[in-house]
Write a protein that holds these residues in place. Sequence first.
Motif, mmCIF file in Angstrom:
data_model
loop_
_atom_site.group_PDB
_atom_site.id
_atom_site.type_symbol
_atom_site.label_atom_id
_atom_site.label_comp_id
_atom_site.label_asym_id
_atom_site.label_seq_id
_atom_site.Cartn_x
_atom_site.Cartn_y
_atom_site.Cartn_z
ATOM 1 N N ASP A 97 0.491 -1.483 -0.213
ATOM 2 C CA ASP A 97 0.075 -0.041 -0.068
ATOM 3 C C ASP A 97 1.035 1.377 0.217
ATOM 4 O O ASP A 97 2.499 1.118 0.835
ATOM 5 C CB ASP A 97 -0.759 -0.525 1.007
ATOM 6 C CG ASP A 97 -2.435 1.268 0.981
ATOM 7 O OD1 ASP A 97 -2.551 1.105 -0.154
ATOM 8 O OD2 ASP A 97 -2.856 1.302 2.217
ATOM 9 N N VAL A 98 0.684 2.326 -0.448
ATOM 10 C CA VAL A 98 1.271 3.447 -0.389
ATOM 11 C C VAL A 98 -0.269 4.771 -0.674
ATOM 12 O O VAL A 98 -0.987 5.080 -0.609
ATOM 13 C CB VAL A 98 1.303 3.803 -1.968
ATOM 14 C CG1 VAL A 98 0.905 3.492 -2.571
ATOM 15 C CG2 VAL A 98 2.527 4.997 -1.736
ATOM 16 N N ALA A 99 0.489 5.409 0.106
ATOM 17 C CA ALA A 99 -0.274 7.003 0.450
ATOM 18 C C ALA A 99 0.478 8.182 0.623
ATOM 19 O O ALA A 99 1.404 8.190 1.292
ATOM 20 C CB ALA A 99 -1.355 6.496 1.951
ATOM 21 N N SER A 100 -0.179 9.316 0.304
ATOM 22 C CA SER A 100 0.372 10.295 0.360
ATOM 23 C C SER A 100 -0.464 11.989 1.110
ATOM 24 O O SER A 100 -1.531 11.831 1.247
ATOM 25 C CB SER A 100 0.480 10.551 -1.557
ATOM 26 O OG SER A 100 0.056 10.847 -1.967
ATOM 27 N N ARG A 101 0.511 12.790 1.216
ATOM 28 C CA ARG A 101 -0.288 14.189 1.617
ATOM 29 C C ARG A 101 0.642 15.283 1.044
ATOM 30 O O ARG A 101 1.254 15.691 1.406
ATOM 31 C CB ARG A 101 -0.251 14.231 2.802
ATOM 32 C CG ARG A 101 -0.960 15.718 3.845
ATOM 33 C CD ARG A 101 -2.487 16.243 2.707
ATOM 34 N NE ARG A 101 -3.312 15.019 3.675
ATOM 35 C CZ ARG A 101 -4.784 15.102 3.496
ATOM 36 N NH1 ARG A 101 -4.554 15.315 2.698
ATOM 37 N NH2 ARG A 101 -5.725 13.654 3.640
ATOM 38 N N GLY A 102 0.203 15.174 -0.628
ATOM 39 C CA GLY A 102 1.651 16.247 -1.283
ATOM 40 C C GLY A 102 2.233 15.336 -1.426
ATOM 41 O O GLY A 102 3.197 14.406 -1.490
ATOM 42 N N PRO A 103 3.476 15.716 -2.674
ATOM 43 C CA PRO A 103 4.193 15.625 -3.366
ATOM 44 C C PRO A 103 5.770 14.819 -2.852
ATOM 45 O O PRO A 103 6.593 14.618 -3.128
ATOM 46 C CB PRO A 103 4.419 16.037 -4.386
ATOM 47 C CG PRO A 103 3.756 17.581 -4.138
ATOM 48 C CD PRO A 103 3.140 17.691 -3.237
#
Length: 359
Positions: A97-103
């Motif tokens: 899994d992968v998640a982000s809050r901005g680059p």
Amino acid sequence: MRTLLGRRTAALAVTAAVTAAGLTGTALADAPSGAWTATEITGLTAPALYGVTAPDRGHAWAVGTQSSSSAPLILSYRHGAWAPQAAPAGTAPQLVDVASRGPSNVWAVGQGGGDATAKSLHWNGRAWKAVAYPRQLPMAVSVDSRGKAWSIGSNTDGSGAAVFRRTGGTWTDEGLSLASGTLLDALAARTPEDVWAGGMTSSGDGLWHYDGTAWTQMDIPGDWPHWVLQVVALSPEDVWFYTIPQDPLFSGPTLVHWDGAAFTVTKTPSPYEQVRAYAQDVGFLGDIASDGRGGVWLQDSRTAYYRHFDGTTWTSVPRPANDLGGWPQVYDLAQVGRTASVWGVGPGAGDRLLIDRFR
């Protein structure tokens, strides 16, 4: 939010007698404006993608495994193209899994063994860093509105399922008290005071909500407990869940919506046509993602269609044509920022990999 190992081997609590429900009697809405297209990526060895995230139009990351599940796979999308990124030494070989809050704030979690002791990764905009993980089987990761990572994981023997938050440079147990044998496989941390965790338990529905102070087990309407596979949290009054009601005949998955006060349960168009004693891979049910307009995209990994639900009716939209001799499963869907565009990823074939996009 994806699916591997611990999720893959989780058995359904009941024998699943699955019948084809199709779309009979289901009203169809007009198709959303846009189309699904596929990008082909070559030069990999036995690749599979299990997670994708896209904080904005210009950036996306997809993670998985390659080389017969012996090496991690990270793909980065920039300047309109996908390209591999090197993983740090010691990275678990199967990133789930992968998640982000901005680059410049991206988190991934992975499963593995042997010398691969690092189970989580962080991208700071320049490089990936391997970070130790408190359980043997991380299952999902999410990043809240303040940029803090949350994750769920357990041990290989099925014990120790817990929710963790990244604080002070370490993963901290967030105090969800669960019965032995509970499976956690879905997570959505919208804010530090609005977190959903989903899975399967022997008592009640596998859904818990955290309000910043305490966890509450939620009760979804229905005659049978719900195994919660996916969660998409858009606001306190707009949360979607992809579930399996655990009835003896396995009537098939449902789409559940929370409006801040009550749940609404909707039967999904079901493609299942065979008897299954076990769900050998939770990914066989696909994934859901927001369409950016109040509805939901669903890919059920068994048909040549993406399903769209506008809150009332379903639409079947054809998947991009391919010459792989079948339709690759779709393990994860991700809305692109706050737009109406969506990425879809799954396993490849040989040295080829297809990444779908709606726009």
